[in-house]
Design an enzyme around this catalytic site. Structure first.
Site, short mmCIF file in Angstrom:
data_model
loop_
_atom_site.label_atom_id
_atom_site.label_comp_id
_atom_site.label_asym_id
_atom_site.label_seq_id
_atom_site.Cartn_x
_atom_site.Cartn_y
_atom_site.Cartn_z
N ASP A 179 0.84 -1.19 0.00
CA ASP A 179 0.00 0.00 0.00
C ASP A 179 0.88 1.25 0.00
O ASP A 179 1.99 1.23 0.50
CB ASP A 179 -0.91 0.00 1.24
CG ASP A 179 -0.11 -0.03 2.54
OD1 ASP A 179 0.66 -1.01 2.74
OD2 ASP A 179 -0.23 0.91 3.34
N ASN A 183 6.71 0.63 7.21
CA ASN A 183 7.46 -0.26 8.10
C ASN A 183 7.74 -1.62 7.48
O ASN A 183 8.76 -2.24 7.79
CB ASN A 183 6.69 -0.45 9.41
CG ASN A 183 6.72 0.79 10.27
OD1 ASN A 183 7.65 1.59 10.21
ND2 ASN A 183 5.69 0.98 11.09
#
Length: 222
Positions: free
Chosen positions: A126, A147
């Site tokens: 994403d 992350n």
């Protein structure tokens, strides 16, 4: 390298050819990873769109993702078809079963198990800085605060791998981006995902078959 465009006419986009024999380990094998968080609590989150794309890919192939000792769910496939109907490139497609910020461990383990080089690693994830539904392709560069990407780069020792970036758009108002990515897609967005996910699978195939630049010329023009 060319592939069979005619097979794209299938309404189910069934141009991913599963193989019954195991994919041979070696430098000719691709690894395509979709990022997300494990478990039903997160399954519909925006942060999980990469994992959704891999699930779409495996469903198109009629090959279930199975548990792998690398702490991932994975399937072994041939990607598309080459000229003359020959099976496409060998690939392992996978979704890490760790939380997003620990994605690097499973990815590194899969690369070692199947002897995949960073040049043949494709990560689907994403992207907040791209409008919802848009796709962008690149190799290397920064992680943009993602992350999952940061964990992968650290674990495999390089940022020089391919990314298929699936736009989810910016959060409305003053919503914290960390909260936004962990919310489910809206009802309207879920309807659009019926088109976005197949387009993402198509983008992965184009990267593998035609190379990054040629794939960008098609995907970025949409």
């Amino acid at each position: 390298m060319t592939y069979d465009l005619a097979r794209r006419t299938s309404p189910h986009r069934a141009y991913w050819l599963a193989v019954s024999e195991p994919v041979a380990s070696g430098s000719d094998t691709w690894l395509v990873v979709g990022l997300g968080n494990p478990g039903p609590r997160y399954a519909g989150n925006r942060h999980n769109v990469g994992a959704m794309a891999i699930e779409q890919l495996a469903a198109d192939a009629g090959t279930p993702l199975r548990q792998h000792k690398a702490r991932a769910h994975a399937a072994e496939l041939r990607i598309g078809t080459l000229a003359g109907g020959r099976p496409g490139p060998r690939a392992v497609v996978a979704v890490p079963m760790t939380y997003m910020n620990e994605s690097g461990g499973p990815v590194s383990a899969l690369m070692k198990f199947f002897k995949v080089t960073p040049e043949r690693l494709v990560v689907v994830h994403d992207e907040l800085d791209i409008d919802f539904g848009a796709l962008r392709l690149k190799r290397g560069g920064g992680e943009g605060g993602h992350n999952g990407l940061r964990s992968i780069s650290k674990s495999i020792g390089t940022k020089d791998y391919l990314r298929v970036r699936v736009g989810i758009g910016r959060p409305p108002g003053r919503m914290d981006p960390a909260d936004y990515v962990l919310k489910d897609f809206s009802a309207a967005e879920r309807k659009e995902l019926e088109f976005v996910l197949p387009d993402t699978v198509d983008a992965v195939e184009r990267v593998v078959h035609d190379g990054l630049t040629a794939a960008q010329n098609v995907v970025h023009a949409r």
